[in-house]
Write a protein that holds these residues in place. Structure first.
Motif, PDB file in Angstrom:
ATOM      1  N   THR A  66       0.846  -1.195   0.000  1.00  0.00           N
ATOM      2  CA  THR A  66       0.000   0.000   0.000  1.00  0.00           C
ATOM      3  C   THR A  66       0.883   1.247   0.000  1.00  0.00           C
ATOM      4  O   THR A  66       2.094   1.167   0.255  1.00  0.00           O
ATOM      5  N   ARG A  67       0.275   2.383  -0.266  1.00  0.00           N
ATOM      6  CA  ARG A  67       1.017   3.658  -0.206  1.00  0.00           C
ATOM      7  C   ARG A  67       1.624   3.861   1.172  1.00  0.00           C
ATOM      8  O   ARG A  67       2.738   4.344   1.313  1.00  0.00           O
ATOM      9  N   GLU A  68       0.860   3.498   2.202  1.00  0.00           N
ATOM     10  CA  GLU A  68       1.347   3.668   3.575  1.00  0.00           C
ATOM     11  C   GLU A  68       2.562   2.778   3.838  1.00  0.00           C
ATOM     12  O   GLU A  68       3.515   3.198   4.482  1.00  0.00           O
ATOM     13  N   GLN A  69       2.515   1.546   3.327  1.00  0.00           N
ATOM     14  CA  GLN A  69       3.657   0.650   3.507  1.00  0.00           C
ATOM     15  C   GLN A  69       4.874   1.141   2.727  1.00  0.00           C
ATOM     16  O   GLN A  69       6.007   1.038   3.216  1.00  0.00           O
ATOM     17  N   PRO A  84       2.398  -0.746  -8.707  1.00  0.00           N
ATOM     18  CA  PRO A  84       1.443  -1.506  -7.905  1.00  0.00           C
ATOM     19  C   PRO A  84       0.801  -2.674  -8.664  1.00  0.00           C
ATOM     20  O   PRO A  84       0.574  -3.737  -8.086  1.00  0.00           O
TER      21      PRO A  84
END
Length: 91
Positions: A17-20, A51
């Motif tokens: 994810t973007r957060e990861q 992604p």
């Protein structure tokens, strides 16, 4: 003093994810800062995230691949391969 090279750590990270991604970049940056404090020269440049393919390519500048390997290990970033790369921006 040895010249700086650009290296790419090619990672297979399906479902990232973007957060990861942001978290991994923060860990890499901290690991680079720690390496510099020890007298090693490693600079994190950026990540290229694909992604749809579950791939992330992290770009570094360093004198040798061993320094980049150490940073990735400290940042808990596993890679499939670490290769010498050419950064098209002229770095």
């Amino acid at each position: 003093m040895a010249p700086m090279h650009t290296y790419m750590a090619d990672c297979d990270l399906p479902g990232m994810t973007r957060e990861q991604l942001a978290g991994s970049e923060a860990r890499i940056q901290r690991a680079c800062e720690q390496a510099v404090a020890r007298g090693d020269v490693v600079r994190y440049l950026r990540a290229v995230w694909v992604p749809g393919d579950g791939r992330v390519m992290y770009l570094f500048q360093a004198r040798d691949a061993t320094s980049v390997e150490a940073v990735c290990q400290a940042a808990e970033v596993s890679f499939l391969r670490l290769v010498d790369a050419v950064d098209g921006s002229g770095r």
